[in-house]
Scaffold this motif. Structure first.
Motif, PDB file in Angstrom:
ATOM      1  N   VAL A  46       8.988  19.340 131.100  1.00 16.07           N
ATOM      2  CA  VAL A  46      10.314  19.554 130.516  1.00 16.07           C
ATOM      3  C   VAL A  46      11.180  18.310 130.705  1.00 16.07           C
ATOM      4  N   SER A  47      12.346  18.357 130.099  1.00 15.18           N
ATOM      5  CA  SER A  47      13.327  17.275 130.227  1.00 15.18           C
ATOM      6  C   SER A  47      14.422  17.684 131.207  1.00 15.18           C
ATOM      7  N   LYS A  48      14.620  16.891 132.238  1.00 18.69           N
ATOM      8  CA  LYS A  48      15.682  17.186 133.202  1.00 18.69           C
ATOM      9  C   LYS A  48      17.048  17.178 132.523  1.00 18.69           C
ATOM     10  N   THR A  49      17.234  16.283 131.580  1.00 14.78           N
ATOM     11  CA  THR A  49      18.530  16.168 130.903  1.00 14.78           C
ATOM     12  C   THR A  49      18.902  17.468 130.216  1.00 14.78           C
ATOM     13  N   VAL A  50      17.949  18.040 129.487  1.00 21.07           N
ATOM     14  CA  VAL A  50      18.217  19.295 128.789  1.00 21.07           C
ATOM     15  C   VAL A  50      18.539  20.395 129.788  1.00 21.07           C
ATOM     16  N   LEU A  51      17.776  20.482 130.858  1.00 25.30           N
ATOM     17  CA  LEU A  51      17.999  21.514 131.862  1.00 25.30           C
ATOM     18  C   LEU A  51      19.379  21.390 132.496  1.00 25.30           C
ATOM     19  N   CYS A  52      19.773  20.171 132.805  1.00 26.36           N
ATOM     20  CA  CYS A  52      21.059  19.940 133.470  1.00 26.36           C
ATOM     21  C   CYS A  52      22.233  20.257 132.560  1.00 26.36           C
ATOM     22  N   ILE A  53      22.075  20.021 131.269  1.00 26.92           N
ATOM     23  CA  ILE A  53      23.133  20.357 130.318  1.00 26.92           C
ATOM     24  C   ILE A  53      23.261  21.871 130.180  1.00 26.92           C
ATOM     25  N   ALA A  54      22.143  22.553 130.156  1.00 20.30           N
ATOM     26  CA  ALA A  54      22.146  23.999 129.906  1.00 20.30           C
ATOM     27  C   ALA A  54      22.558  24.824 131.113  1.00 20.30           C
ATOM     28  N   SER A  55      22.218  24.354 132.315  1.00 17.41           N
ATOM     29  CA  SER A  55      22.377  25.204 133.493  1.00 17.41           C
ATOM     30  C   SER A  55      22.983  24.461 134.677  1.00 17.41           C
ATOM     31  N   PRO A  56      24.105  24.946 135.212  1.00 20.02           N
ATOM     32  CA  PRO A  56      24.674  24.336 136.420  1.00 20.02           C
ATOM     33  C   PRO A  56      23.764  24.475 137.640  1.00 20.02           C
ATOM     34  N   VAL A  57      22.920  25.499 137.634  1.00 21.74           N
ATOM     35  CA  VAL A  57      21.983  25.674 138.748  1.00 21.74           C
ATOM     36  C   VAL A  57      20.932  24.571 138.713  1.00 21.74           C
ATOM     37  N   PHE A  58      20.365  24.315 137.544  1.00 18.75           N
ATOM     38  CA  PHE A  58      19.414  23.206 137.410  1.00 18.75           C
ATOM     39  C   PHE A  58      20.100  21.873 137.723  1.00 18.75           C
ATOM     40  N   ARG A  59      21.335  21.732 137.282  1.00 17.56           N
ATOM     41  CA  ARG A  59      22.066  20.479 137.521  1.00 17.56           C
ATOM     42  C   ARG A  59      22.231  20.232 139.020  1.00 17.56           C
ATOM     43  N   THR A  60      22.601  21.263 139.763  1.00 13.57           N
ATOM     44  CA  THR A  60      22.744  21.125 141.215  1.00 13.57           C
ATOM     45  C   THR A  60      21.396  20.845 141.876  1.00 13.57           C
ATOM     46  N   MET A  61      20.362  21.546 141.407  1.00 11.80           N
ATOM     47  CA  MET A  61      19.026  21.402 141.978  1.00 11.80           C
ATOM     48  C   MET A  61      18.468  19.998 141.762  1.00 11.80           C
ATOM     49  N   LEU A  62      18.683  19.452 140.569  1.00 12.19           N
ATOM     50  CA  LEU A  62      18.019  18.207 140.186  1.00 12.19           C
ATOM     51  C   LEU A  62      18.872  16.960 140.429  1.00 12.19           C
ATOM     52  N   LYS A  63      20.166  17.149 140.613  1.00 15.19           N
ATOM     53  CA  LYS A  63      21.035  15.996 140.851  1.00 15.19           C
ATOM     54  C   LYS A  63      21.698  16.021 142.224  1.00 15.19           C
ATOM     55  N   GLY A  64      21.602  17.145 142.909  1.00 17.20           N
ATOM     56  CA  GLY A  64      22.213  17.254 144.229  1.00 17.20           C
ATOM     57  C   GLY A  64      21.271  16.794 145.327  1.00 17.20           C
ATOM     58  N   HIS A  65      21.637  17.103 146.545  1.00 19.28           N
ATOM     59  CA  HIS A  65      20.844  16.669 147.699  1.00 19.28           C
ATOM     60  C   HIS A  65      19.807  17.730 148.065  1.00 19.28           C
ATOM     61  N   PHE A  66      18.889  17.956 147.147  1.00 23.69           N
ATOM     62  CA  PHE A  66      17.816  18.909 147.362  1.00 23.69           C
ATOM     63  C   PHE A  66      16.485  18.215 147.108  1.00 23.69           C
ATOM     64  N   ARG A  67      15.439  18.750 147.703  1.00 26.69           N
ATOM     65  CA  ARG A  67      14.131  18.096 147.591  1.00 26.69           C
ATOM     66  C   ARG A  67      13.638  18.059 146.147  1.00 26.69           C
ATOM     67  N   GLU A  68      14.090  19.047 145.322  1.00 31.00           N
ATOM     68  CA  GLU A  68      13.650  19.091 143.924  1.00 31.00           C
ATOM     69  C   GLU A  68      14.068  17.845 143.149  1.00 31.00           C
ATOM     70  N   LYS A  69      15.095  17.143 143.666  1.00 30.62           N
ATOM     71  CA  LYS A  69      15.598  15.954 142.960  1.00 30.62           C
ATOM     72  C   LYS A  69      14.520  14.900 142.790  1.00 30.62           C
ATOM     73  N   THR A  70      13.635  14.809 143.770  1.00 25.60           N
ATOM     74  CA  THR A  70      12.604  13.763 143.727  1.00 25.60           C
ATOM     75  C   THR A  70      11.219  14.307 143.368  1.00 25.60           C
ATOM     76  N   GLU A  71      11.122  15.611 143.191  1.00 20.77           N
ATOM     77  CA  GLU A  71       9.831  16.204 142.853  1.00 20.77           C
ATOM     78  C   GLU A  71       9.501  15.966 141.382  1.00 20.77           C
ATOM     79  N   THR A  72       8.225  15.801 141.090  1.00 20.24           N
ATOM     80  CA  THR A  72       7.785  15.703 139.695  1.00 20.24           C
ATOM     81  C   THR A  72       7.188  17.022 139.211  1.00 20.24           C
ATOM     82  N   GLU A  73       6.800  17.869 140.160  1.00 18.94           N
ATOM     83  CA  GLU A  73       6.296  19.192 139.822  1.00 18.94           C
ATOM     84  C   GLU A  73       6.978  20.229 140.710  1.00 18.94           C
ATOM     85  N   ILE A  74       7.423  21.307 140.109  1.00 14.62           N
ATOM     86  CA  ILE A  74       8.107  22.368 140.851  1.00 14.62           C
ATOM     87  C   ILE A  74       7.443  23.701 140.535  1.00 14.62           C
ATOM     88  N   PRO A  75       6.769  24.310 141.499  1.00 18.41           N
ATOM     89  CA  PRO A  75       6.195  25.652 141.276  1.00 18.41           C
ATOM     90  C   PRO A  75       7.315  26.696 141.216  1.00 18.41           C
TER      91      PRO A  75
END
Length: 292
Positions: free
Chosen positions: A48-77
């Motif tokens: 998927v595209s992180k950009t699309v996810l971050c625009i659509a969802s504040p939860v994805f935006r926090t997860m992928l741009k905040g200080h969480f491990r998912e920010k640097t992950e390339t795969e998320i189960p």
């Protein structure tokens, strides 16, 4: 056309996917077929595209741009997620897909819209479900309880309130049977019981204004209501109060007559009575007629 293909997992895959054959769904990649993040759902990989996810969802935006491990992950189960539901969710938020929320998919989308705080999708889910309730379930207590439970889980106050009022038009036996199927909260169950009791009190109060003429008739109650609608009630009451009482009695005893004048009177004072308890406790058929 399906964009999925089979691949074999390497030993570097996460433990739960080792030695399994998985599928890759490329329909959410960029034009070059590359995504900058891959979700793993059931036995599927979804780039998927992180950009699309971050625009659509504040939860994805926090997860992928905040200080969480998912920010640097390339795969998320995403354990516990349904592949079918998650793909449907993505199709609704991707701008080049823009699939609509409809009856067919609304119940699978609602939990994901709530979890990822996609506000527009939540509103659309609520609108679709409210229409389903109106069209099919106004007299089905079990279905009303099911939707109250959904409203509790996903914080949909308007839907919860509407279902509670609709449920309260039924009997104690039905309340108990429905609760064995769907465990709504004690607070909401008590509210339904209280509203049902208040309806009974209003019914009893309405009966005080009934005429006792033709008591010997087989159509005793119909005669009473007929006389009430001809004016045999306390004329000192406000016009809106008389209208509410007459409409309740007519609905209760299934009297067929032209209700347009009564409804017009209530429409003229709608803003004054819409927060009135007696208005809230009107049968749903009368409420619907007032809104038309």
């Amino acid at each position: 056309m399906s964009q999925e293909k089979k691949i074999s997992c390497s030993s570097s895959e996460k433990e739960e996917l080792q030695d399994k054959q998985i599928l890759v769904n490329n329909e959410f990649c960029e034009e070059n077929g590359i995504g900058d993040l891959t979700f793993i759902v059931e036995n599927h990989k979804i780039p998927v595209s992180k950009t699309v996810l971050c625009i659509a969802s504040p939860v994805f935006r926090t997860m992928l741009k905040g200080h969480f491990r998912e920010k640097t992950e390339t795969e998320i189960p995403l354990p516990g997620k349904s592949y079918e539901s998650f793909v449907e969710f993505l199709r609704c938020i991707y701008p080049d897909k823009t699939k609509k929320v409809k009856e067919k998919n609304v119940y699978m989308l609602l939990p994901l819209a709530h979890e990822y705080n996609v506000e527009k999708m939540m509103k659309r889910c609520q609108k679709v479900i409210m229409q389903i309730i109106k069209n099919r379930h106004t007299r089905n207590v079990e279905e009303l309880y099911r939707h109250i439970r959904l409203a509790e889980l996903y914080s949909i106050e308007e839907m919860k309130e509407r279902c509670i009022y609709l449920a309260s038009e039924n009997t104690l036996k039905q309340f108990k049977a429905a609760r064995t199927m769907y465990q709504i909260s004690d607070a909401n169950y008590l509210t339904i019981i209280e509203l049902a009791l208040r309806r009974k009190e209003l019914d009893k109060d309405d009966e005080k204004g009934l005429s006792l003429i033709k008591k010997e008739s087989n159509d005793f109650f119909i005669d009473q209501v007929t006389f009430t609608l001809k004016g045999k009630i306390d004329m000192r009451e406000k016009a809106s109060t008389r209208c509410l009482k007459s409409l309740r009695l007519a609905e209760r005893f299934n009297i067929q007559f032209d209700k347009s004048k009564l409804l017009d009177t209530l429409r003229h004072s709608y803003n004054k009575i819409k927060d009135n308890e007696e208005f809230d406790l009107l049968p749903d058929t009368i409420k619907s007629a007032l809104k038309n």
